[in-house]
Design an enzyme around this catalytic site. Structure first.
Site, PDB file in Angstrom:
ATOM      1  N   LYS A  59      36.373  30.929  38.634  1.00 48.23           N
ATOM      2  CA  LYS A  59      37.707  31.119  38.046  1.00 48.23           C
ATOM      3  C   LYS A  59      38.755  30.331  38.838  1.00 48.23           C
ATOM      4  O   LYS A  59      39.625  29.679  38.264  1.00 48.23           O
ATOM      5  CB  LYS A  59      38.053  32.619  38.024  1.00 48.23           C
ATOM      6  CG  LYS A  59      37.192  33.410  37.037  1.00 48.23           C
ATOM      7  CD  LYS A  59      37.335  34.918  37.174  1.00 48.23           C
ATOM      8  CE  LYS A  59      36.361  35.645  36.254  1.00 48.23           C
ATOM      9  NZ  LYS A  59      36.430  37.117  36.346  1.00 48.23           N
ATOM     10  N   GLN A  72      38.490  41.532  40.548  1.00 54.41           N
ATOM     11  CA  GLN A  72      37.112  41.412  40.068  1.00 54.41           C
ATOM     12  C   GLN A  72      36.404  42.764  40.171  1.00 54.41           C
ATOM     13  O   GLN A  72      36.454  43.430  41.212  1.00 54.41           O
ATOM     14  CB  GLN A  72      36.368  40.337  40.887  1.00 54.41           C
ATOM     15  CG  GLN A  72      34.988  39.975  40.358  1.00 54.41           C
ATOM     16  CD  GLN A  72      35.000  39.288  38.984  1.00 54.41           C
ATOM     17  OE1 GLN A  72      35.973  38.651  38.592  1.00 54.41           O
ATOM     18  NE2 GLN A  72      33.921  39.438  38.246  1.00 54.41           N
ATOM     19  N   ASP A  80      43.546  40.176  32.785  1.00 46.55           N
ATOM     20  CA  ASP A  80      42.216  40.652  32.408  1.00 46.55           C
ATOM     21  C   ASP A  80      42.276  41.541  31.169  1.00 46.55           C
ATOM     22  O   ASP A  80      41.236  41.863  30.587  1.00 46.55           O
ATOM     23  CB  ASP A  80      41.594  41.456  33.562  1.00 46.55           C
ATOM     24  CG  ASP A  80      40.442  40.718  34.216  1.00 46.55           C
ATOM     25  OD1 ASP A  80      39.811  39.896  33.527  1.00 46.55           O
ATOM     26  OD2 ASP A  80      40.184  40.967  35.401  1.00 46.55           O
TER      27      ASP A  80
HETATM   28  N1  GUN Z   1      33.416  41.890  36.095  1.00 48.77           N
HETATM   29  C1  GUN Z   1      32.623  41.470  35.082  1.00 48.77           C
HETATM   30  N2  GUN Z   1      33.368  40.816  34.164  1.00 48.77           N
HETATM   31  C2  GUN Z   1      34.634  40.839  34.602  1.00 48.77           C
HETATM   32  C3  GUN Z   1      35.853  40.312  34.082  1.00 48.77           C
HETATM   33  O1  GUN Z   1      35.924  39.708  33.010  1.00 48.77           O
HETATM   34  N3  GUN Z   1      36.945  40.540  34.839  1.00 48.77           N
HETATM   35  C4  GUN Z   1      36.895  41.212  36.001  1.00 48.77           C
HETATM   36  N4  GUN Z   1      38.025  41.402  36.661  1.00 48.77           N
HETATM   37  N5  GUN Z   1      35.788  41.715  36.504  1.00 48.77           N
HETATM   38  C5  GUN Z   1      34.662  41.518  35.799  1.00 48.77           C
END
Ligand code: GUN
Length: 296
Positions: free
Chosen positions: A52, A96, A119
């Protein structure tokens, strides 16, 4: 059978964002800035967050990676979030998941400023999404919708079977596919670990969204001829032949399932890159909305 190529579709979206970001620069406007919070040493989470951050740089965004140790307290993480909430240079905040057990994920998600909720996990964003209002959509379901849109897949009236009821993928994609939109207008069945006759339901599906996290769970005899398969699974399976020591497996057994499908996403290279595209679009939007409102 045709491939829903997430790398290609996400490339198109990233190029568009890169141009728009450069244009903001020309106009003297703020550069979008994502703060990513990574707690602990989960290998998969580290890989995702690094991807990311790298994607931000590619489109010309700023990013700040905040790494915290596995033993962080909930209150320490909350104060990190609060600092980011009030920092005018930060447009988007991503924490995350999963988080260590001493930290309540709900409390952390609820603490994020909804204006920076890139998110789309905050209850304000989720509530708006359910009402069909314009808001931040969680990155993976958003990416899936963008992928279907990119390939102009007509979904109206189709029966979509979603497997998995997580807040990150299963539930939001079931809402989005049922919305009165294109893509959307599906009749949705949301399945989970307690669903009876899952295989029979899958065989009736025009679209299967597999988000259960069980490698190669979907076999050819569970798929109707001509179905569209969106494989969200990306599980690390030990593979001594690989340098990393693992291979990435989707929720479908690609080799046997693909020939039966009209469209299918590969793993890797399907939903994964689209998740990043969704996050970048949300971050750009967060920047525009906050920047424009601060100018007035
Ligand atoms: N863990 C698995 N997928 C995601 C996501 O799209 N965003 C975040 N913050 N954590 C995750």
């Amino acid at each position: 059978m045709e491939i829903l190529d997430g790398r290609l579709a996400s490339q198109t979206i990233r190029e568009e964002l890169k141009l728009k970001t450069a244009q903001r620069g020309v106009e003297g406007k703020k550069t979008p800035h994502l703060a990513a919070v990574l707690v602990g040493n989960n290998g998969a989470s580290e890989t995702y967050v690094n991807a990311k951050v790298k994607a931000c740089a590619e489109v010309g965004f700023k990013s700040t990676l905040i790494k915290l140790t596995e033993d962080i307290t909930e209150s320490a993480l909350l104060s990190t979030i609060e600092k980011l909430n009030v920092d005018p240079d930060i447009d988007g905040i991503l924490v995350q998941l999963p988080l260590p057990k001493q930290v309540s994920e709900n409390k952390i998600i609820n603490a994020i400023n909804p204006l920076k909720d890139v998110d789309g996990f905050h209850p304000v964003s989720v509530g708006k999404m359910i009402q069909g209002l314009d808001t931040f959509i969680p990155a993976t379901p958003y990416g899936i919708m963008l992928l279907l849109e990119h390939y102009k897949i007509e979904t109206a009236g189709l029966h979509a079977v979603v497997i998995g009821r997580s807040n990150i993928v299963g539930r939001p994609i079931s809402i989005l596919l049922s919305n009165n939109t294109q893509p959307g207008n599906c009749t949705v069945t949301l399945c989970h670990s307690r669903t009876r006759n899952l295989e029979a339901l899958c065989r009736e599906a025009d679209i299967i969204v597999a988000a259960l996290g069980k490698p190669e769970f979907i076999r050819a005899d569970m798929v109707k001829g001509g179905a569209i398969l969106v494989d969200v699974g990306i599980t690390r399976v030990a593979d001594p032949g690989k340098k990393s020591g693992f291979a990435l497996k989707g929720d479908a057994h690609f080799e046997s399932v693909a020939p039966k499908c009209s469209w299918i996403t590969p793993v890797p290279g399907g939903v994964g890159p689209m998740t990043i595209a969704g996050l970048l679009k949300n971050t750009f939007r967060a920047c525009e909305e906050q920047d424009d409102s601060s100018e007035q």
